[in-house]
Design a protein around this motif. Structure first.
Motif, PDB file in Angstrom:
ATOM      1  N   VAL A 116       0.850  -1.200   0.000  1.00  0.00           N
ATOM      2  CA  VAL A 116       0.000   0.000   0.000  1.00  0.00           C
ATOM      3  C   VAL A 116       0.884   1.248   0.000  1.00  0.00           C
ATOM      4  O   VAL A 116       1.657   1.471   0.930  1.00  0.00           O
ATOM      5  N   GLU A 117       0.792   2.010  -1.073  1.00  0.00           N
ATOM      6  CA  GLU A 117       1.666   3.174  -1.228  1.00  0.00           C
ATOM      7  C   GLU A 117       0.902   4.491  -1.162  1.00  0.00           C
ATOM      8  O   GLU A 117       1.500   5.538  -0.910  1.00  0.00           O
ATOM      9  N   THR A 118      -0.385   4.454  -1.459  1.00  0.00           N
ATOM     10  CA  THR A 118      -1.136   5.721  -1.518  1.00  0.00           C
ATOM     11  C   THR A 118      -2.363   5.676  -0.614  1.00  0.00           C
ATOM     12  O   THR A 118      -2.844   4.604  -0.242  1.00  0.00           O
ATOM     13  N   LYS A 119      -2.864   6.875  -0.325  1.00  0.00           N
ATOM     14  CA  LYS A 119      -4.083   7.018   0.478  1.00  0.00           C
ATOM     15  C   LYS A 119      -5.265   6.336  -0.221  1.00  0.00           C
ATOM     16  O   LYS A 119      -6.094   5.688   0.426  1.00  0.00           O
ATOM     17  N   LEU A 168      -5.307  -5.415   8.137  1.00  0.00           N
ATOM     18  CA  LEU A 168      -3.906  -5.093   8.426  1.00  0.00           C
ATOM     19  C   LEU A 168      -3.253  -4.560   7.151  1.00  0.00           C
ATOM     20  O   LEU A 168      -3.494  -5.090   6.060  1.00  0.00           O
ATOM     21  N   ILE A 169      -2.442  -3.535   7.304  1.00  0.00           N
ATOM     22  CA  ILE A 169      -1.884  -2.850   6.144  1.00  0.00           C
ATOM     23  C   ILE A 169      -0.376  -2.709   6.278  1.00  0.00           C
ATOM     24  O   ILE A 169       0.133  -2.328   7.335  1.00  0.00           O
ATOM     25  N   GLN A 170       0.308  -3.014   5.179  1.00  0.00           N
ATOM     26  CA  GLN A 170       1.765  -2.887   5.153  1.00  0.00           C
ATOM     27  C   GLN A 170       2.134  -2.212   3.842  1.00  0.00           C
ATOM     28  O   GLN A 170       1.625  -2.589   2.787  1.00  0.00           O
ATOM     29  N   GLY A 171       2.990  -1.219   3.895  1.00  0.00           N
ATOM     30  CA  GLY A 171       3.382  -0.590   2.640  1.00  0.00           C
ATOM     31  C   GLY A 171       4.062   0.742   2.859  1.00  0.00           C
ATOM     32  O   GLY A 171       4.073   1.279   3.969  1.00  0.00           O
ATOM     33  N   PHE A 172       4.620   1.256   1.781  1.00  0.00           N
ATOM     34  CA  PHE A 172       5.385   2.500   1.857  1.00  0.00           C
ATOM     35  C   PHE A 172       4.523   3.668   2.313  1.00  0.00           C
ATOM     36  O   PHE A 172       5.041   4.664   2.780  1.00  0.00           O
ATOM     37  N   TYR A 173       3.176   3.567   2.139  1.00  0.00           N
ATOM     38  CA  TYR A 173       2.312   4.648   2.612  1.00  0.00           C
ATOM     39  C   TYR A 173       2.565   4.899   4.105  1.00  0.00           C
ATOM     40  O   TYR A 173       2.655   6.046   4.540  1.00  0.00           O
ATOM     41  N   PHE A 174       2.713   3.811   4.873  1.00  0.00           N
ATOM     42  CA  PHE A 174       3.061   3.980   6.289  1.00  0.00           C
ATOM     43  C   PHE A 174       4.558   4.076   6.475  1.00  0.00           C
ATOM     44  O   PHE A 174       5.052   5.031   7.048  1.00  0.00           O
ATOM     45  N   SER A 175       5.251   3.086   5.984  1.00  0.00           N
ATOM     46  CA  SER A 175       6.711   3.126   6.145  1.00  0.00           C
ATOM     47  C   SER A 175       7.395   2.101   5.259  1.00  0.00           C
ATOM     48  O   SER A 175       6.874   1.023   4.998  1.00  0.00           O
TER      49      SER A 175
END
Ligand code: C2E
Ligand code: MG
Ligand code: MG
Length: 391
Positions: free
Chosen positions: A338-341, A354-361
């Motif tokens: 997940v990279e974007t809003k 549950l979310i993992q991705g560059f959007y958060f870190s």
């Protein structure tokens, strides 16, 4: 040249024929035999056209059968051109290239392209770099935070191995893990990642920061060794980490149920408290039957599935259906990549919890991880085993 059909006397007489044909073809002084059924022809050829022509003629000859008094047979061959010093600089490199590139023959006569040779060369370089990095303590583990849509806080992280190499920059696990699996280094590497993860959980008090567990990727090859479970248990105890704080991510490349011992080890590990996630769901081997039969804590949907939804409405609908289906079976969905809003909103709306991705870190060094979690979870209750929703 390989043949599995002949007795050794027939094979010897065929090889004698082949050898004398090669001598006539390329000149006796230019032929070297480097193993029983492996020959090298050495040519001085700065332009490269002579070698090219030889290789083609040779390869063509092997498309037709060889006959001796007793047998007639087609031989499987692999032919390729190795440029010195472009492709190999030392005798050892030459030997490695010959061993990796010319041993697996397929039916027929195969001609390796320049790209094939370059690929093998790169693989050997990565293998060397990996061996050096392990020996030189230049492997590291980074951690990517995982965010819960329910608690709106960071509740987990995934351990991701990194390699520092001065010569070859940017070698990522997608490239070196398959190599480590092939040459057996995966066992040592896997233990290193596990032990580092336990150390970080313990040393930074991740539980008190709100982290329920840390995901560790384990290759299915690691399960083929009986000592995996006891080794993990020993490392975990050494750092005072409970099994519940470890979640093992597996990708089912090999059919698990076909390897009985793997299933047994996984069951034993579940009994003492480890949980398992199915990684890269939606690529390659994963299918619904797998989901129904196994007992996974989380299903991680591959980032390619998410990203394909950006460009096509149809794919976005498929992803939405997939998330709903998995959730209806009481599995958690981890959406990675997940990279974007927009992506975040889309998958959370479908039910991904549950979310993992560059959007958060991005994946972080251990000290940055602890700082990031403290900042994100400031003022929140420490991790508990049951989900709580903030009011
Ligand atoms: P994976 O287990 O599916 O890990 C997720 C990969 O996606 C990581 O790549 C991570 O950096 C990347 N990623 C996460 N969020 C985003 C995003 O928003 N955008 C983009 N572009 N990428 C994102 P990484 O670290 O390069 O690892 C690649 C694969 O290598 C892993 O895929 C896993 O299969 C394997 N791997 C990594 N570490 C280990 C390890 O310690 N052991 C084993 N056996 N395999 C590992
Ligand atoms: Mg993973
Ligand atoms: Mg994945």
């Amino acid at each position: 040249f390989f043949s599995r059909l002949f007795n050794s006397r027939d094979m010897d007489s065929l090889m004698a024929d082949v050898a004398s044909w090669l001598e006539r073809f390329a000149g006796r002084e230019n032929i070297f035999r480097f193993w029983q059924e492996g020959f090298a022809i050495v040519v001085y050829d700065p332009e490269g056209s002579k070698a090219e022509e030889l290789a083609h003629t040779l390869s063509r000859r092997f498309e037709t059968a060889w006959s001796t008094d007793e047998v007639t047979a087609k031989l499987e061959t692999v032919t390729g051109i190795i440029r010195v010093p472009d492709d190999v600089g030392t005798l050892r490199q030459l030997q490695d290239l010959l061993i990796s590139g010319f041993q697996d023959s397929q039916p027929g006569s195969m001609l390796l392209t320049r790209e094939d040779i370059a690929d093998i060369r790169r693989m050997l370089d990565v293998e060397d770099a990996l061996r050096d990095a392990i020996a030189g303590n230049r492997m590291e583990v980074w951690y990517q935070p995982i965010w819960s849509a329910e608690t709106e806080s960071i509740v987990a992280a995934e351990a991701l191995v990194r390699m520092r190499d001065e010569k070859l920059e940017n070698i990522f696990p997608d490239e070196f893990i398959p190599i480590a699996e092939k040459n057996g280094m995966i066992h040592e590497l896997g233990r290193f990642v596990f032990s580092e993860t336990c150390r970080v959980i313990s040393q930074y008090g991740l539980k008190d920061l709100g982290i329920r567990y840390v995901d560790v990727n384990v290759s299915i090859y690691q399960f083929l060794r009986d000592d995996l479970f006891p080794a993990f248990e020993e490392m975990r105890r050494e750092w005072g980490v409970s099994a519940e704080q470890i979640n093992l991510e597996i990708t089912e490349g090999l059919a698990l149920e076909e390897v009985a011992s793997v299933g047994r080890t996984i069951e034993q590990m579940r009994k003492v408290g480890y949980s398992f996630s199915l990684d890269d769901y939606g690529t390659g081997y994963s299918n619904l039957a797998r989901l129904l039969g196994e007992n996974y804590l989380n299903i991680k949907i591959d980032k390619s599935i998410l990203w394909s939804g950006d460009s096509s409405q149809e794919n976005a609908v498929l992803l939405d259906d997939l998330i709903r289906l998995i959730r209806s079976m009481n599995n958690n969905v981890v959406q990675e990549g997940v990279e974007t809003k927009e992506q975040l909103d889309r998958v959370v709306r479908s039910g991904a919890n549950l979310i993992q991705g560059f959007y958060f870190s991005r994946p972080l060094r251990e000290e940055d991880l602890a700082a990031y979690i403290s900042r994100m979870n400031a003022g929140r209750a420490p991790a508990s085993d049951t989900e709580t929703t903030d009011i």
